[in-house]
Design a protein around this motif. Structure first.
Motif, PDB file in Angstrom:
ATOM      1  N   GLY A   1       3.346  -6.381 -13.604  1.00  0.00           N
ATOM      2  CA  GLY A   1       2.267  -5.975 -12.708  1.00  0.00           C
ATOM      3  C   GLY A   1       2.721  -4.932 -11.712  1.00  0.00           C
ATOM      4  O   GLY A   1       3.915  -4.706 -11.529  1.00  0.00           O
ATOM      5  N   GLU A   2       1.766  -4.297 -11.048  1.00  0.00           N
ATOM      6  CA  GLU A   2       2.073  -3.306 -10.033  1.00  0.00           C
ATOM      7  C   GLU A   2       2.420  -4.008  -8.722  1.00  0.00           C
ATOM      8  O   GLU A   2       1.874  -5.069  -8.413  1.00  0.00           O
ATOM      9  N   PRO A   3       3.334  -3.427  -7.921  1.00  0.00           N
ATOM     10  CA  PRO A   3       3.729  -4.069  -6.656  1.00  0.00           C
ATOM     11  C   PRO A   3       2.660  -3.912  -5.574  1.00  0.00           C
ATOM     12  O   PRO A   3       1.838  -2.996  -5.611  1.00  0.00           O
ATOM     13  N   LEU A   4       2.709  -4.812  -4.617  1.00  0.00           N
ATOM     14  CA  LEU A   4       1.843  -4.747  -3.443  1.00  0.00           C
ATOM     15  C   LEU A   4       2.699  -4.871  -2.193  1.00  0.00           C
ATOM     16  O   LEU A   4       3.651  -5.654  -2.169  1.00  0.00           O
ATOM     17  N   ARG A   5       2.342  -4.132  -1.178  1.00  0.00           N
ATOM     18  CA  ARG A   5       2.967  -4.312   0.126  1.00  0.00           C
ATOM     19  C   ARG A   5       2.000  -5.110   0.990  1.00  0.00           C
ATOM     20  O   ARG A   5       0.846  -4.709   1.181  1.00  0.00           O
ATOM     21  N   LEU A   6       2.453  -6.237   1.470  1.00  0.00           N
ATOM     22  CA  LEU A   6       1.636  -7.115   2.301  1.00  0.00           C
ATOM     23  C   LEU A   6       2.010  -6.900   3.762  1.00  0.00           C
ATOM     24  O   LEU A   6       3.184  -6.979   4.117  1.00  0.00           O
ATOM     25  N   ASN A   7       1.025  -6.654   4.590  1.00  0.00           N
ATOM     26  CA  ASN A   7       1.253  -6.411   6.008  1.00  0.00           C
ATOM     27  C   ASN A   7       0.580  -7.496   6.848  1.00  0.00           C
ATOM     28  O   ASN A   7      -0.202  -8.302   6.337  1.00  0.00           O
ATOM     29  N   ALA A   8       0.892  -7.495   8.130  1.00  0.00           N
ATOM     30  CA  ALA A   8       0.281  -8.455   9.044  1.00  0.00           C
ATOM     31  C   ALA A   8      -1.239  -8.383   8.941  1.00  0.00           C
ATOM     32  O   ALA A   8      -1.816  -7.298   8.910  1.00  0.00           O
ATOM     33  N   GLY A   9      -1.871  -9.547   8.880  1.00  0.00           N
ATOM     34  CA  GLY A   9      -3.323  -9.605   8.736  1.00  0.00           C
ATOM     35  C   GLY A   9      -3.792  -9.839   7.326  1.00  0.00           C
ATOM     36  O   GLY A   9      -4.981 -10.003   7.089  1.00  0.00           O
ATOM     37  N   ALA A  10      -2.844  -9.897   6.379  1.00  0.00           N
ATOM     38  CA  ALA A  10      -3.215 -10.112   4.978  1.00  0.00           C
ATOM     39  C   ALA A  10      -3.253 -11.594   4.648  1.00  0.00           C
ATOM     40  O   ALA A  10      -2.431 -12.381   5.126  1.00  0.00           O
ATOM     41  N   GLY A  11      -4.200 -11.966   3.820  1.00  0.00           N
ATOM     42  CA  GLY A  11      -4.222 -13.281   3.192  1.00  0.00           C
ATOM     43  C   GLY A  11      -3.946 -13.094   1.712  1.00  0.00           C
ATOM     44  O   GLY A  11      -4.495 -12.174   1.091  1.00  0.00           O
TER      45      GLY A  11
END
Length: 325
Positions: free
Chosen positions: A95-105
């Motif tokens: 799969g493609e990567p995701l960057r998770l930042n503050a405020g993400a669920g």
């Protein structure tokens, strides 16, 4: 934005220990990976808790001296995360990567063992709450709504549906962030009360995510156009505060649905349309009173039809009556 594209972390191979029989004390292997007991991990792991059979809670709170990679647990698992501070990069094998930042669920469901990894960045403060269920524990909770919603609403950029692995990311509303803050804080001191409290909060998080995913546009972060429409709505309230602005009228004026306008305004400003209009009116009223206008004149000028109602909410906002201003 809570979610963005990112460079994929290196996904480690499944540790050999996952093929060994689970020992009695290794309760976490149903939902969590095994990580080494090092100073780097001690700097970031605040809590690892067995809520009940098949349910785990992890709180990360700290700054890792070096980049850390959290591997997959090597088992089917359903999980929920709320990111309160910092960021991480998530990638599934294929799969493609995701960057998770503050405020993400974040929601994920892997129907079978899956190679995936989450990378924490070096010397960056992270605060995150993670609740996971084994398939058996999720079934025991009595509701598979979230898994069904995931199948309908997953994001194509991270999920690997061919492998039965689904990922959904949402902008966590303030209510969900408050729940995560509670789980990362102090639980009741009594062991019995604490056990029930953690179980209740874990189920409450399930319920909160069901609510978020049930909204028609829950998985859509506001677009640039929607943010401009929100700005236009706020500008209308500032310029024409004396008029009546039911949410439906304001939404039509800026080209949004009423539900979407309310959703974005609550998420970005923490207020409903009605509360935002009241705030604008009270700020204007305060300025007029300071300039010497009478209370009655001000109440009518800013759009209040009842003097008593104006006085009541003015005092609630500023702590003094408008006559004392």
């Amino acid at each position: 934005m809570p979610v963005s594209a990112a460079t994929s972390p290196i996904i480690p191979p499944q540790p050999e220990l996952y093929s060994a029989p689970i020992k009695p004390h290794e309760w976490w292997r149903g939902t969590l990976p095994t990580v080494p007991a090092t100073d780097d991990w001690e700097a970031v792991i605040d809590c690892v808790l067995r809520v009940e059979e098949g349910v785990s809670l992890v709180v990360l709170d700290g700054s890792p001296p070096r980049a850390l990679t959290i591997p997959a647990p090597g088992a089917p698992v359903f999980g929920m995360q709320v990111w309160l501070e910092g960021s991480a990069t998530l990638a599934l094998d294929g799969g493609e990567p995701l960057r998770l930042n503050a405020g993400a669920g974040l929601l994920f469901n892997h129907e079978k063992p899956m190679r995936w990894a989450m990378q924490l960045h070096a010397k960056q403060r992270v605060r995150m709450v993670d609740v996971r269920f084994t398939p058996e524990a999720l079934a025991r909770a009595g509701d598979t709504t979230l898994v069904a919603l995931l199948r309908e609403r997953f994001r194509h950029d991270a999920s690997v549906p061919a492998h039965g692995s689904l990922v959904a990311t949402v902008d966590a509303p303030s209510s969900l962030r408050a729940l995560a803050n509670a789980l990362s804080g102090d639980a009741p001191s009594s062991p019995g009360a604490r056990r029930l409290w953690y179980r209740a909060k874990s189920l409450e998080m399930l319920s909160a995510f069901v609510q978020v995913l049930s909204l028609p546009q829950a998985l859509c972060s506001p677009t640039e156009r929607e943010l401009q429409q929100l700005h236009d709505a706020c500008q209308l309230l500032r310029e024409r505060y004396a008029e009546r602005w039911p949410p439906a009228r304001l939404a039509r004026a800026v080209g949004l649905s009423e539900k979407r306008l309310q959703q974005i305004m609550r998420d970005r400003l923490g207020r409903s349309v009605h509360a935002q209009l009241s705030e604008v009116r009270l700020e204007r009223a305060s300025g007029l009173l300071h300039a010497g206008a009478s209370v009655t004149e001000v109440a009518w000028d800013v759009g209040f039809s009842s003097l008593s109602h104006f006085s009541k909410i003015f005092k609630a906002r500023y702590g003094i009556s408008p006559r004392a201003r």
